[in-house]
Design a protein around this motif. Structure first.
Motif, PDB file in Angstrom:
ATOM      1  N   PRO A 343     128.474 -25.309 -50.851  1.00  0.00           N
ATOM      2  CA  PRO A 343     129.419 -24.665 -49.928  1.00  0.00           C
ATOM      3  C   PRO A 343     128.856 -23.321 -49.462  1.00  0.00           C
ATOM      4  O   PRO A 343     128.391 -22.521 -50.274  1.00  0.00           O
ATOM      5  CB  PRO A 343     130.668 -24.467 -50.804  1.00  0.00           C
ATOM      6  N   GLY A 344     128.868 -23.122 -48.150  1.00  0.00           N
ATOM      7  CA  GLY A 344     128.360 -21.861 -47.601  1.00  0.00           C
ATOM      8  C   GLY A 344     126.857 -21.703 -47.728  1.00  0.00           C
ATOM      9  O   GLY A 344     126.320 -20.614 -47.537  1.00  0.00           O
ATOM     10  N   GLY A 345     126.180 -22.792 -48.052  1.00  0.00           N
ATOM     11  CA  GLY A 345     124.744 -22.711 -48.301  1.00  0.00           C
ATOM     12  C   GLY A 345     123.933 -22.322 -47.080  1.00  0.00           C
ATOM     13  O   GLY A 345     122.855 -21.742 -47.201  1.00  0.00           O
ATOM     14  N   ALA A 346     124.463 -22.637 -45.890  1.00  0.00           N
ATOM     15  CA  ALA A 346     123.719 -22.332 -44.666  1.00  0.00           C
ATOM     16  C   ALA A 346     123.393 -20.842 -44.612  1.00  0.00           C
ATOM     17  O   ALA A 346     122.342 -20.440 -44.115  1.00  0.00           O
ATOM     18  CB  ALA A 346     124.529 -22.746 -43.442  1.00  0.00           C
ATOM     19  N   GLU A 347     124.294 -20.041 -45.147  1.00  0.00           N
ATOM     20  CA  GLU A 347     124.063 -18.607 -45.124  1.00  0.00           C
ATOM     21  C   GLU A 347     123.341 -18.135 -46.384  1.00  0.00           C
ATOM     22  O   GLU A 347     122.457 -17.302 -46.328  1.00  0.00           O
ATOM     23  CB  GLU A 347     125.416 -17.894 -45.003  1.00  0.00           C
ATOM     24  N   LYS A 348     123.752 -18.707 -47.539  1.00  0.00           N
ATOM     25  CA  LYS A 348     123.247 -18.193 -48.823  1.00  0.00           C
ATOM     26  C   LYS A 348     121.836 -18.659 -49.136  1.00  0.00           C
ATOM     27  O   LYS A 348     121.097 -17.980 -49.836  1.00  0.00           O
ATOM     28  CB  LYS A 348     124.181 -18.624 -49.958  1.00  0.00           C
ATOM     29  N   LEU A 349     121.487 -19.857 -48.655  1.00  0.00           N
ATOM     30  CA  LEU A 349     120.180 -20.407 -49.011  1.00  0.00           C
ATOM     31  C   LEU A 349     119.195 -20.152 -47.880  1.00  0.00           C
ATOM     32  O   LEU A 349     119.315 -20.702 -46.794  1.00  0.00           O
ATOM     33  CB  LEU A 349     120.277 -21.909 -49.276  1.00  0.00           C
ATOM     34  N   THR A 350     118.222 -19.308 -48.162  1.00  0.00           N
ATOM     35  CA  THR A 350     117.208 -19.032 -47.158  1.00  0.00           C
ATOM     36  C   THR A 350     116.234 -20.198 -47.082  1.00  0.00           C
ATOM     37  O   THR A 350     116.168 -21.041 -47.974  1.00  0.00           O
ATOM     38  CB  THR A 350     116.411 -17.774 -47.544  1.00  0.00           C
ATOM     39  N   ARG A 351     115.469 -20.207 -45.997  1.00  0.00           N
ATOM     40  CA  ARG A 351     114.434 -21.225 -45.830  1.00  0.00           C
ATOM     41  C   ARG A 351     113.455 -21.174 -46.999  1.00  0.00           C
ATOM     42  O   ARG A 351     113.026 -22.191 -47.532  1.00  0.00           O
ATOM     43  CB  ARG A 351     113.703 -20.974 -44.507  1.00  0.00           C
ATOM     44  N   LYS A 352     113.165 -19.954 -47.439  1.00  0.00           N
ATOM     45  CA  LYS A 352     112.232 -19.774 -48.551  1.00  0.00           C
ATOM     46  C   LYS A 352     112.768 -20.457 -49.818  1.00  0.00           C
ATOM     47  O   LYS A 352     112.035 -21.113 -50.550  1.00  0.00           O
ATOM     48  CB  LYS A 352     112.026 -18.273 -48.797  1.00  0.00           C
ATOM     49  N   GLN A 426     121.468 -26.373 -61.355  1.00  0.00           N
ATOM     50  CA  GLN A 426     121.542 -25.135 -62.134  1.00  0.00           C
ATOM     51  C   GLN A 426     120.745 -24.020 -61.473  1.00  0.00           C
ATOM     52  O   GLN A 426     121.143 -22.857 -61.500  1.00  0.00           O
ATOM     53  CB  GLN A 426     121.010 -25.387 -63.547  1.00  0.00           C
ATOM     54  N   LYS A 427     119.613 -24.415 -60.867  1.00  0.00           N
ATOM     55  CA  LYS A 427     118.789 -23.389 -60.227  1.00  0.00           C
ATOM     56  C   LYS A 427     119.517 -22.797 -59.013  1.00  0.00           C
ATOM     57  O   LYS A 427     119.536 -21.581 -58.819  1.00  0.00           O
ATOM     58  CB  LYS A 427     117.448 -23.986 -59.801  1.00  0.00           C
ATOM     59  N   VAL A 428     120.137 -23.679 -58.223  1.00  0.00           N
ATOM     60  CA  VAL A 428     120.875 -23.194 -57.058  1.00  0.00           C
ATOM     61  C   VAL A 428     121.996 -22.267 -57.509  1.00  0.00           C
ATOM     62  O   VAL A 428     122.216 -21.198 -56.934  1.00  0.00           O
ATOM     63  CB  VAL A 428     121.449 -24.381 -56.247  1.00  0.00           C
ATOM     64  N   ALA A 429     122.692 -22.667 -58.576  1.00  0.00           N
ATOM     65  CA  ALA A 429     123.800 -21.837 -59.072  1.00  0.00           C
ATOM     66  C   ALA A 429     123.304 -20.446 -59.454  1.00  0.00           C
ATOM     67  O   ALA A 429     123.951 -19.435 -59.170  1.00  0.00           O
ATOM     68  CB  ALA A 429     124.469 -22.515 -60.262  1.00  0.00           C
ATOM     69  N   ARG A 430     122.133 -20.395 -60.087  1.00  0.00           N
ATOM     70  CA  ARG A 430     121.566 -19.092 -60.438  1.00  0.00           C
ATOM     71  C   ARG A 430     121.189 -18.319 -59.182  1.00  0.00           C
ATOM     72  O   ARG A 430     121.473 -17.133 -59.052  1.00  0.00           O
ATOM     73  CB  ARG A 430     120.313 -19.269 -61.319  1.00  0.00           C
ATOM     74  N   ASP A 431     120.557 -19.048 -58.238  1.00  0.00           N
ATOM     75  CA  ASP A 431     120.056 -18.377 -57.030  1.00  0.00           C
ATOM     76  C   ASP A 431     121.166 -17.748 -56.212  1.00  0.00           C
ATOM     77  O   ASP A 431     120.980 -16.693 -55.608  1.00  0.00           O
ATOM     78  CB  ASP A 431     119.283 -19.379 -56.150  1.00  0.00           C
ATOM     79  N   ILE A 432     122.320 -18.411 -56.136  1.00  0.00           N
ATOM     80  CA  ILE A 432     123.371 -17.858 -55.279  1.00  0.00           C
ATOM     81  C   ILE A 432     124.462 -17.185 -56.101  1.00  0.00           C
ATOM     82  O   ILE A 432     125.540 -16.902 -55.614  1.00  0.00           O
ATOM     83  CB  ILE A 432     123.964 -18.936 -54.330  1.00  0.00           C
ATOM     84  N   GLY A 433     124.148 -16.937 -57.378  1.00  0.00           N
ATOM     85  CA  GLY A 433     125.032 -16.097 -58.183  1.00  0.00           C
ATOM     86  C   GLY A 433     126.358 -16.731 -58.560  1.00  0.00           C
ATOM     87  O   GLY A 433     127.384 -16.055 -58.602  1.00  0.00           O
ATOM     88  N   LEU A 434     126.338 -18.044 -58.834  1.00  0.00           N
ATOM     89  CA  LEU A 434     127.586 -18.712 -59.210  1.00  0.00           C
ATOM     90  C   LEU A 434     127.878 -18.623 -60.696  1.00  0.00           C
ATOM     91  O   LEU A 434     128.958 -18.977 -61.141  1.00  0.00           O
ATOM     92  CB  LEU A 434     127.520 -20.199 -58.830  1.00  0.00           C
ATOM     93  N   ILE A 435     126.879 -18.177 -61.479  1.00  0.00           N
ATOM     94  CA  ILE A 435     127.046 -18.238 -62.922  1.00  0.00           C
ATOM     95  C   ILE A 435     127.536 -16.908 -63.456  1.00  0.00           C
ATOM     96  O   ILE A 435     126.828 -15.905 -63.380  1.00  0.00           O
ATOM     97  CB  ILE A 435     125.713 -18.623 -63.609  1.00  0.00           C
ATOM     98  N   PRO A 436     128.763 -16.896 -63.970  1.00  0.00           N
ATOM     99  CA  PRO A 436     129.262 -15.656 -64.545  1.00  0.00           C
ATOM    100  C   PRO A 436     128.625 -15.421 -65.899  1.00  0.00           C
ATOM    101  O   PRO A 436     128.203 -16.353 -66.571  1.00  0.00           O
ATOM    102  CB  PRO A 436     130.764 -15.907 -64.704  1.00  0.00           C
ATOM    103  N   LYS A 437     128.529 -14.167 -66.290  1.00  0.00           N
ATOM    104  CA  LYS A 437     128.032 -13.878 -67.643  1.00  0.00           C
ATOM    105  C   LYS A 437     129.123 -14.243 -68.640  1.00  0.00           C
ATOM    106  O   LYS A 437     130.269 -13.854 -68.471  1.00  0.00           O
ATOM    107  CB  LYS A 437     127.692 -12.390 -67.768  1.00  0.00           C
TER     108      LYS A 437
END
Length: 618
Positions: A343-352, A426-437
């Motif tokens: 969700p909202g990945g178009a903005e959060k996920l860069t081409r890189k 899991q990697k995407v979740a880390r990359d876009i900050g979905l994982i709370p401490k």
RNA sequence: GGGGCGGUAGCUCAAUUGGUUAGAGUACCGGACUGUCGAUCCGGUGGUUGCGGGUUCGAGUCCCGUCCGCCUCGCCA
């Protein structure tokens, strides 16, 4: 020697006027020459300011006080008074100070390699190798003292709970028989039996089962286990388990007992009330999360879109889908197309990032990862967009797509695509900050029982059957007949047998695993047969177990918790070395003691061992 | 076993494209200083740039090997 009357975290305004003695380490010195010297005195309990007043001491004494340095060990006697210079709100003892009348230097320090200060020099701790070598200095840091004390509290809470529930704490041997099925073992040569070796236990598995046969009914132990495999950030070769076993139970009773334990532990350790723990079958975990230990703190679930993908002209989909054939329950062998909606990945996920995902899934054996964005008009953009246009409506429906989303696709054989997307999720979740401490930061603790694992899986290298949990795990009660009567060559039946195993998963981390055990010699023999052991080999390795099972064995089951990981969760570290008093490095070395070390020729002769190691030339 | 990052003063780090005597903070040592609390101020000591080899007029910097630490894949019944 001045014997302390209080510790350094104890004094308050109520102690004003009292004569007290304190002992500890110099945490900081603030000297004003021979007139006035402040020392922050530290022990495990806290820090207290002590003052040397020039009017009460001769110049030589003041000179000595003025030359106290960080980590000198001293004892002082003096009077508690309100702080003349005002309160220090950073200290719990910050309202008072001790005016020194007498003091002793108990242990002058040499210059230290680093100071045990949690903020470190320049805000950074010394590197791990230097901290490892001088572990006793690093452990003086308040943060490390807190971890040691948390670990202690966890031991106590654990023992209380199991004691209250009728468990006996029983020690099992560390010098043990080699059972080379699972992890690589550490070997110890025998002096009295030339040419023979002990192994250090990977776990007390067989002993605890035999304790059940011995009528102990309920056993627990906080025990050291050894697995000679390469370490990770959350894994050491030498680690600690909370190990337990119960008689006359089915898996419901074990899981109830465990849920009670988890609830008690979290209550005792951090005041958290664990809600009822949901249960998820293995297959569902694999389908939805691509892993047998799902992190359920966030969405990003995996969807099988094979049916939709089959109606595209994309060869990379249709060719994959043509591969293999389905299987009834586990280990599907067919080609599939799976996707994750971000969700909202178009903005959060860069081409890189999305380019990186292609490489990322390849490291798990997948061919690659395709990405498309859903633009503001609700159309697919970039990447494989043109192939998806004909099935746009179906994809929107099955994935629940909305403008601004990104979809990641992997097409491969079921097992590969599942694993790759499980890791990618899991990697995407880390990359876009979905994982709370978790824990201390107030983030959620998500517990899950994973159940209904397959009994067996094929070893990737040898192609032989191996036990998914371990060879003593029973089939689920309703599977026992099917298993006993199954033809060992009937691949499809064997791989669909469900075990009576269960794991406890916390925030995507396996914190415990266990099972109902086989208590029937016939079933146990069949497992050994399936694992490719002849009756002779089985007897050679496990005769004691098979015999024990034949002399009146109660139905039993148990579980083991990884204690180190539990502590890691409570103290909020990702580094297992933080929670072990004397940990080892990635090469299994103890930097403080320099273990392992060379044995002398004499030592080796005593145990009938000849080294074939050739020392490096030069 | 594979991949990646790192190793420079006791500690944490810097050092331009390969170029003068390898710097800073902190620790340590000496001095000043009677209310500090990360005390402050002045001065000083401190370097086999992990180790070995190579390229070069010249190597902390480039190349090869090796050791160590961390992360990771495999592995962890």
């Amino acid at each position: 020697m001045l014997i302390r009357t209080h510790n350094c975290g104890q004094l308050r305004e109520t102690n004003i006027g009292a004569t007290v003695r304190l002992a500890g380490w110099v945490n900081a010195y603030r000297g004003h020459g021979t007139g006035l010297v402040f020392i922050d005195l530290r022990d495990r309990y806290g820090v207290t300011q002590v003052v040397f007043d020039g009017e009460q001491h001769d110049p030589d004494t003041m000179k000595l006080a003025d030359h106290l340095r960080n980590e000198d060990v001293i004892a002082v006697e003096g009077t508690v008074r309100i702080r003349v210079g005002g309160e220090n709100p950073k200290l719990v003892t910050g309202k008072v100070e001790v005016v020194v009348s007498k003091f002793e230097v108990l242990g002058k320090t040499d210059p230290l390699p680093f100071l045990p200060d949690d903020s470190g020099s320049g805000g950074k701790l010394a590197n791990e190798d230097i901290r490892g070598k001088y572990r006793y200095i690093d452990l003086r840091r308040p943060a490390m003292q807190h971890i040691l004390s948390s670990r202690h509290r966890l031991y106590q809470s654990t023992r209380r709970y199991f004691d209250e529930n009728g468990f006996l704490e029983i020690e099992t041997p560390i010098l043990y028989k080699s059972t080379p099925e699972g992890a690589r073992e550490f070997l110890v040569p025998s002096r009295n039996v030339p040419g023979s070796w002990y192994a250090l236990p990977q776990s007390p598995q067989l002993f605890k089962q035999i304790l059940m046969v011995a009528g102990c009914d309920r056993y627990m132990q906080i025990c050291r286990c050894f697995r000679d495999e390469d370490p990770r950030a959350d894994r050491q070769a030498e680690f600690t388990q909370i190990d337990l076993e119960m008689s006359f139970v089915r898996r419901e009773q074990v899981m109830e007992m465990m849920e009670g334990f988890v609830r008690r532990l979290w209550k005792d350790m951090c005041g958290y009330d664990v809600p009822p723990i949901p249960r998820m079958p293995y297959r569902e975990a694999m389908e939805r999360f691509g892993i047998d230990r799902p992190d359920t703190r966030y969405g990003l679930e995996i969807t099988d879109i094979s049916e939709v993908a089959a109606r595209t002209d994309a060869a990379f989909f249709t060719e994959t889908l043509a591969k293999g054939a389905d299987r009834p329950r586990f280990n599907s062998k067919r080609g599939v197309v799976k996707a994750i909606r971000i969700p909202g990945g178009a903005e959060k996920l860069t081409r890189k990032l999305t380019d990186g995902y292609h490489e990322f899934v390849r490291s798990f054996g997948a061919g690659g990862c395709a990405a498309v964005k859903v633009n503001a008009q609700g159309d697919f953009e970039t990447g494989i967009a043109k192939f998806l246009a004909p099935v746009k409506n179906e994809l929107f429906a099955v994935l629940g797509l909305r403008p601004g989303d990104t979809v990641l696709f992997v097409a491969d054989l079921y097992a590969v695509a599942t694993k790759a997307l499980g890791e990618l999720r899991q990697k995407v979740a880390r990359d876009i900050g979905l994982i709370p401490k978790p824990g201390s930061e107030g983030g959620p603790w998500n517990f899950l029982f994973v159940i209904d694992f397959p009994m067996f899986e094929r070893d990737k290298e040898s192609g032989r059957w191996i036990a998914m949990h371990h060879p003593f795990t029973a089939p689920r009660d309703d599977q026992a007949d099917a298993f006993v009567h199954a033809d060992v060559n009937d691949e499809i039946t064997i791989e669909s047998i469900v075990s009576a195993g269960y794991d406890i998963v916390l925030n995507g981390q396996e914190i415990a695993g266990g099972s109902i055990r086989i208590h029937d010699r016939t079933v146990q023999s069949k497992v050994f047969q399936l694992l490719g052991m002849t009756p002779e080999q089985a007897r050679e390795k496990f005769s004691f177990l098979l015999e024990a099972l034949s002399y009146g064995a109660p139905p039993h089951g148990g579980i083991a918790f990884g204690l180190d990981r539990l502590v890691m969760n409570f103290v909020g570290t990702a580094n297992i070395r933080d929670v072990i008093a004397f940990p080892k490095t990635q090469t299994g070395q103890d930097l403080m003691t320099s273990a392992p070390s060379k044995a002398t020729d004499e030592q080796l002769r005593d145990v009938f061992v000849k080294s074939t190691h050739e020392p490096p030339r030069g």
